[in-house]
Write a protein that holds these residues in place. Structure first.
Motif, PDB file in Angstrom:
ATOM      1  N   LEU A 189       4.122  -5.065 -19.913  1.00  0.00           N
ATOM      2  CA  LEU A 189       3.428  -3.846 -19.455  1.00  0.00           C
ATOM      3  C   LEU A 189       3.980  -3.600 -18.191  1.00  0.00           C
ATOM      4  N   THR A 190       3.796  -2.520 -17.569  1.00  0.00           N
ATOM      5  CA  THR A 190       4.141  -2.222 -16.201  1.00  0.00           C
ATOM      6  C   THR A 190       2.829  -2.726 -15.323  1.00  0.00           C
ATOM      7  N   TYR A 191       2.899  -3.447 -14.298  1.00  0.00           N
ATOM      8  CA  TYR A 191       2.005  -3.604 -13.419  1.00  0.00           C
ATOM      9  C   TYR A 191       2.475  -3.136 -12.208  1.00  0.00           C
ATOM     10  N   LEU A 192       1.452  -2.292 -11.429  1.00  0.00           N
ATOM     11  CA  LEU A 192       1.833  -1.659 -10.141  1.00  0.00           C
ATOM     12  C   LEU A 192       0.711  -2.249  -9.162  1.00  0.00           C
ATOM     13  N   HIS A 193       1.269  -2.763  -7.874  1.00  0.00           N
ATOM     14  CA  HIS A 193       0.517  -2.927  -6.887  1.00  0.00           C
ATOM     15  C   HIS A 193       0.323  -2.077  -5.873  1.00  0.00           C
ATOM     16  N   GLY A 194      -0.642  -1.009  -5.759  1.00  0.00           N
ATOM     17  CA  GLY A 194      -0.699  -0.135  -4.822  1.00  0.00           C
ATOM     18  C   GLY A 194      -1.763   0.893  -4.620  1.00  0.00           C
ATOM     19  N   VAL A 195      -1.614   2.032  -4.360  1.00  0.00           N
ATOM     20  CA  VAL A 195      -2.743   2.848  -3.938  1.00  0.00           C
ATOM     21  C   VAL A 195      -2.836   4.237  -4.752  1.00  0.00           C
ATOM     22  N   ALA A 196      -3.864   4.996  -4.694  1.00  0.00           N
ATOM     23  CA  ALA A 196      -3.864   6.135  -5.253  1.00  0.00           C
ATOM     24  C   ALA A 196      -3.875   7.439  -4.089  1.00  0.00           C
ATOM     25  N   VAL A 197      -3.024   8.293  -4.493  1.00  0.00           N
ATOM     26  CA  VAL A 197      -2.998   9.499  -3.541  1.00  0.00           C
ATOM     27  C   VAL A 197      -2.873  10.609  -4.521  1.00  0.00           C
ATOM     28  N   GLY A 198      -3.178  11.983  -3.592  1.00  0.00           N
ATOM     29  CA  GLY A 198      -2.977  13.088  -4.253  1.00  0.00           C
ATOM     30  C   GLY A 198      -1.799  13.522  -4.879  1.00  0.00           C
ATOM     31  N   THR A 199      -1.386  14.473  -5.786  1.00  0.00           N
ATOM     32  CA  THR A 199      -0.399  14.863  -6.237  1.00  0.00           C
ATOM     33  C   THR A 199       0.556  15.598  -5.460  1.00  0.00           C
ATOM     34  N   SER A 200       0.160  16.121  -4.179  1.00  0.00           N
ATOM     35  CA  SER A 200       0.698  16.690  -3.457  1.00  0.00           C
ATOM     36  C   SER A 200       1.249  15.803  -2.172  1.00  0.00           C
ATOM     37  N   THR A 201       1.053  14.589  -2.143  1.00  0.00           N
ATOM     38  CA  THR A 201       1.533  13.601  -1.344  1.00  0.00           C
ATOM     39  C   THR A 201       3.060  13.103  -1.791  1.00  0.00           C
ATOM     40  N   SER A 202       3.848  13.018  -0.842  1.00  0.00           N
ATOM     41  CA  SER A 202       5.283  12.673  -1.252  1.00  0.00           C
ATOM     42  C   SER A 202       5.258  11.194  -1.142  1.00  0.00           C
ATOM     43  N   ALA A 203       5.679  10.541  -1.947  1.00  0.00           N
ATOM     44  CA  ALA A 203       5.714   8.970  -1.753  1.00  0.00           C
ATOM     45  C   ALA A 203       6.836   8.318  -0.923  1.00  0.00           C
ATOM     46  N   PRO A 204       6.777   7.560  -0.174  1.00  0.00           N
ATOM     47  CA  PRO A 204       8.020   7.166   0.332  1.00  0.00           C
ATOM     48  C   PRO A 204       9.032   6.537  -0.590  1.00  0.00           C
ATOM     49  N   GLU A 205      10.194   6.564  -0.189  1.00  0.00           N
ATOM     50  CA  GLU A 205      11.315   6.440  -1.128  1.00  0.00           C
ATOM     51  C   GLU A 205      11.245   5.078  -1.859  1.00  0.00           C
ATOM     52  N   ASP A 206      10.819   3.957  -0.894  1.00  0.00           N
ATOM     53  CA  ASP A 206      11.081   2.860  -1.589  1.00  0.00           C
ATOM     54  C   ASP A 206       9.888   2.278  -2.275  1.00  0.00           C
ATOM     55  N   LEU A 207       8.898   3.176  -2.726  1.00  0.00           N
ATOM     56  CA  LEU A 207       7.688   3.010  -3.622  1.00  0.00           C
ATOM     57  C   LEU A 207       7.830   3.673  -5.252  1.00  0.00           C
ATOM     58  N   ASP A 208       7.327   2.873  -5.920  1.00  0.00           N
ATOM     59  CA  ASP A 208       7.517   3.515  -7.211  1.00  0.00           C
ATOM     60  C   ASP A 208       6.132   4.425  -7.456  1.00  0.00           C
ATOM     61  N   VAL A 209       6.374   5.349  -8.591  1.00  0.00           N
ATOM     62  CA  VAL A 209       5.260   6.266  -8.684  1.00  0.00           C
ATOM     63  C   VAL A 209       4.928   6.165 -10.245  1.00  0.00           C
ATOM     64  N   ILE A 210       3.535   6.334 -10.348  1.00  0.00           N
ATOM     65  CA  ILE A 210       2.895   6.653 -11.640  1.00  0.00           C
ATOM     66  C   ILE A 210       2.031   7.979 -11.676  1.00  0.00           C
TER      67      ILE A 210
END
Length: 299
Positions: free
Chosen positions: A209-230
């Protein structure tokens, strides 16, 4: 859901009695699970997840065990192995032999000579036990689309106890990275999150499975380039809140969703990530208050 699962069991037994199943994924019978689920007013995804949670094994494993239990009688009786293999949906004696050994711990020839060992899988029958001694702290919420950002890794599924692969993944992150992630949180579920996605519908232990350690943000927020996005679609979620020893309290809540909550409520699981938010915790994480977020739809 209890009636639907028992209908599925009856169809599996009927298929085995005919000895006419066709080998599908993981040696399943010719039953069209997706069509059956639709006829029963549910989905294949929900049917498989509820079966594995309540039976303690994936649907595919149960079917294989039942098939090999019935086939063992023909093996012991001395019938031709190729004919047995074909009747039970296997294209060769080799494929049948591998499945037979995986269930019984011995090949067909060994069992034929000695009469064993044989490991029988009894027919499962689901029953709903009403206790009424406890209630589950839940809420239903509709959420717009959002994104989960953080550090993701493919790990094997482990049902009980701590998952060492997840622990290693988190411990490998720099100490200040947790604070950085938490500062990026801007949507519910809030705070640092434990996200599991792309889970096998049968919930088979050992599958990835895919495990992600992270946080929730709005769809308009650009994620930093070093982070994965679901990216998560808009939809309805059920949120279970529980407190106690960790991770035992979380695993107990997972089990209770299948055995108590879903059979008693007009909701079913839909595909999507499951999310754990830790609201409060002991310094050593021995105890915690958590929220378990599951994507659902009306049954």
């Amino acid at each position: 859901m209890i009636a639907e699962l028992n209908t599925l069991i009856d169809l599996i037994e009927s298929d085995l009695a005919d000895c006419a199943g066709s080998a599908g994924i993981e040696g399943e019978t010719g039953i069209d699970i997706e069509k059956l689920a639709g006829n029963l007013g549910t989905t294949e995804y929900h049917l498989r997840r509820m079966f594995s949670s309540l039976a303690g094994m994936p649907l595919s494993v149960y079917i294989r065990r039942r098939r090999m239990t019935v086939a063992a009688a023909d093996v012991v009786a001395g019938h031709g192995l190729l004919g047995i293999a074909i009747r039970f949906g296997y294209g060769s004696t080799e494929a049948f032999g591998r499945a037979f050994r995986a269930v019984h711990g011995a090949g067909p020839s060994e069992v034929r000579r000695s009469g064993g060992p044989l490991r029988s899988q009894s027919t499962i029958r689901f029953r709903l036990t009403i206790e009424g001694s406890s209630s589950m702290d839940t809420r239903i919420t509709d959420k717009p689309a959002f994104s989960l950002i953080g550090h993701a890794k493919r790990v094997p599924l482990i049902h009980e106890g701590e998952n060492p692969h997840i622990r290693e993944h988190i411990e490998a992150l720099p100490t200040d990275e947790h604070a950085r992630l938490k500062a990026l949180s801007e949507a519910e579920p809030t705070g640092l999150l434990q996200v599991t996605a792309d889970v096998d519908p049968d919930y088979r232990e050992g599958t990835e499975l895919t495990y992600l350690h992270g946080v929730a943000v709005g769809t308009s927020t650009s994620a930093p380039e070093d982070l994965d996005v679901i990216n998560v679609d808009a939809g309805t979620w059920v949120v279970f809140t529980t407190s106690g020893s960790y991770p035992e309290a979380l695993q107990s809540t997972w089990a209770a969703t299948a055995s108590e909550w879903f059979p008693s409520n007009p909701w079913q699981l839909r595909p999507g990530p499951s999310i754990v938010s830790i609201l409060d915790r002991a310094a050593d994480l021995s105890t915690a208050t958590i929220e378990l977020w599951l994507p659902v739809e009306r049954a």
